[in-house]
Write an enzyme that holds these catalytic residues in place. Structure first.
Site, short mmCIF file in Angstrom:
data_model
loop_
_atom_site.label_atom_id
_atom_site.label_comp_id
_atom_site.label_asym_id
_atom_site.label_seq_id
_atom_site.Cartn_x
_atom_site.Cartn_y
_atom_site.Cartn_z
N ASP A 99 -0.84 6.19 0.02
CA ASP A 99 -0.71 6.30 -1.43
C ASP A 99 -1.47 5.17 -2.12
O ASP A 99 -1.02 4.02 -2.13
CB ASP A 99 0.77 6.25 -1.82
N ASP A 316 -6.01 8.57 -6.96
CA ASP A 316 -4.66 8.49 -6.38
C ASP A 316 -4.51 9.42 -5.19
O ASP A 316 -4.33 10.63 -5.36
CB ASP A 316 -3.61 8.82 -7.44
#
Length: 495
Positions: A99, A316
């Site tokens: 992440d 992201d």
């Protein structure tokens, strides 16, 4: 024989005197004095040696830190990419989601409220137990590392002076727990061999409570591996120790089961283009300036992409799909529709704009260009913005995978558009780069922060990702590691 002007050092120990013989026949006597350890505890001596060995590690990078990647962008299969980390002493392995939209590495700890105990990803979940690691220690509220945690979370201090945290994610899920200091064991690639580096100390989160989607077992993992820029991200911690460069790269494979490459360092590829990071942002914000469909720039006001507290463009890897700012979404969908109106049958499926076609989408749908600051573009092919949902009467239903968030001004580039590309996060240079790439292939990685060209093959050592980490294949690499340790340290690691 070497030239006369190059000294040849020959060390001869004679009652604490080292004689250095130079190439011209002259000698210089250097007196050695033994440092006194009187009054020092064994633990103090061990700490002194640990610091010294850490310096050796900083000066002698043995290879590229390499993490195995599993998972896929496809939300109908997995919808996330994850890797494995080894924490504690002895090392214990945990599956964590990759992440880049958050900062902290955290794993489920025992006991934990709401933490899943099984996973639909066919992986074995586990819980970290600090009492089972000989190197684990709590972080107090007075520790300066606790202050770093305030950059990434709502820091909490308990009545026992224990540094804790609370995270809330964009999907409404959340986790809370406390910070630990312990070791992370790093796999490195040297040439075509996988070896094991000495472990490095890091601070990570020990989750004692989870809510929302984190509690669901269908896509459950042991935790989240945050690759953000703040001080408690693993990349920031390791680079500040000199263990790795201040950069990381990934190449997420889209088809054939997914997987890919995740390395600490900069992947080197001739076709890479870079755009600057927007300074002083908590995420990987970049300046998206315009969007073109089939070569035609869309009529979107540039203010739609401006970076502020509630708008901007973010890379992201923890987002499965991709999202356009509300002011850019309708012009984008309308341009796609106009481009394919004569070739496909449009339809709505659960509120999503979809198309029915019996032809290849790469032959019908147009390329999309995301144009960034610095005069660089990311070209999206149809498979980078469409998702195949199902089939009707022999024709495939393809839906636009790029979504919009009502009332939001953020553009988020998730796995749907980042897959099948090398993406380099050059934190030292404050820029992000990308290039189209077959992520089933090996890559070249720069080991140096100074631009020195030191490249090794990293990522996939062969075409079978599952074979790379089989224990019987590590025996030779373990011997290599031992020899390297002796060469650099001059001692056996267990002495």
């Amino acid at each position: 024989m070497p030239p006369a002007n190059i000294p040849v050092a020959v060390a001869v120990l004679l009652a604490a005197v080292v004689v250095v013989v130079c190439g011209e026949g002259k000698s210089v006597a250097l007196t050695l004095e033994r440092a006194s350890h009187e009054g020092l505890e064994l633990s103090q001596l061990r700490e002194r040696d640990r610091i010294r060995h850490g310096r050796f590690l900083q000066q002698q990078p043995l290879g590229v830190v390499d993490f195995p990647v599993q998972g896929t962008y496809d939300p109908y299969l997995v919808g996330l990419y994850f890797t494995r980390v080894k924490l504690g002493t002895p090392p214990k392995e945990f599956y964590v989601q990759i992440d880049t939209g958050s900062d902290v590495l955290w794993v489920s700890c025992n006991p934990c409220s709401g933490c899943p105990k099984s996973s639909g990803l066919q992986i074995q979940l586990d819980f970290f137990d600090p009492s089972s690691s000989s190197t684990a220690s709590l972080i107090s509220c007075s520790d300066k590392r606790c202050a770093l945690g305030a950059q990434s979370s709502d820091s909490v201090c308990s009545s026992q002076n224990q540094c804790g945290y609370t995270f809330q994610y964009g999907d409404g899920s959340g986790t809370s727990g406390y910070y630990l200091s312990d070791t992370i064991s790093l796999d490195t690639v040297v040439g075509n061999s996988l070896v094991s580096n000495p472990s490095a100390p890091i601070v990570f989160g020990c989750s004692t409570s989870q809510t929302g989607d984190l509690t669901k077992p269908d896509r459950a993992v042991d935790g989240i591996f945050g690759f953000g820029q703040q001080g408690l991200s693993v990349i920031s911690q390791l680079s500040s120790q000199g263990v790795v460069p201040n950069a990381f790269s990934h190449c997420l494979k889209g088809e054939n089961g997914g997987g890919g490459i995740l390395v600490l360092g900069q992947i080197v590829e001739p076709n890479l283009v870079y755009t600057p990071l927007v300074p002083s942002q908590s995420h990987y914000n970049v300046n998206l300036q315009s969007i073109a469909v089939n070569g035609q720039t869309l009529p979107i006001d540039s203010s739609v992409f401006a970076t502020s507290d509630n708008s901007g463009t973010i890379f992201d890897s923890g987002t499965t799909l991709a999202y356009l700012a509300e002011g850019a979404y309708d012009p984008f969908v309308n341009a796609i529709q106009q481009s394919v109106s004569q070739s496909v049958r449009p339809l709505l499926s659960k509120g999503n704009q979809c198309y029915l076609t019996a032809s290849s989408v790469s032959e019908i749908f147009p390329p999309v260009s995301l144009n960034f600051a610095g005069g660089v573009s990311m070209i999206l092919q149809p498979q980078d913005y469409l998702l195949q949902q199902n089939s009707i009467g022999g024709a495939a239903v393809w839906c636009i995978g790029i979504q919009k968030i009502q009332g939001q001004g953020f553009t988020i580039l998730g796995d749907l558009v980042l897959k099948d590309k090398i993406v380099v996060y050059d934190l030292a240079g404050q820029r992000i780069g990308w290039a189209n790439y077959d992520c089933s292939l090996s890559v070249n990685v720069s080991l140096s922060n100074t631009g020195k060209s030191e490249f090794v093959n990293a990522g996939q050592l062969d075409n079978n990702n599952s074979d790379r980490y089989e224990p019987h294949k590590l025996i030779t690499s373990t011997v290599i590691t031992l020899l390297l340790h002796i060469a650099f340290f001059g001692v056996l690691p267990f002495l």
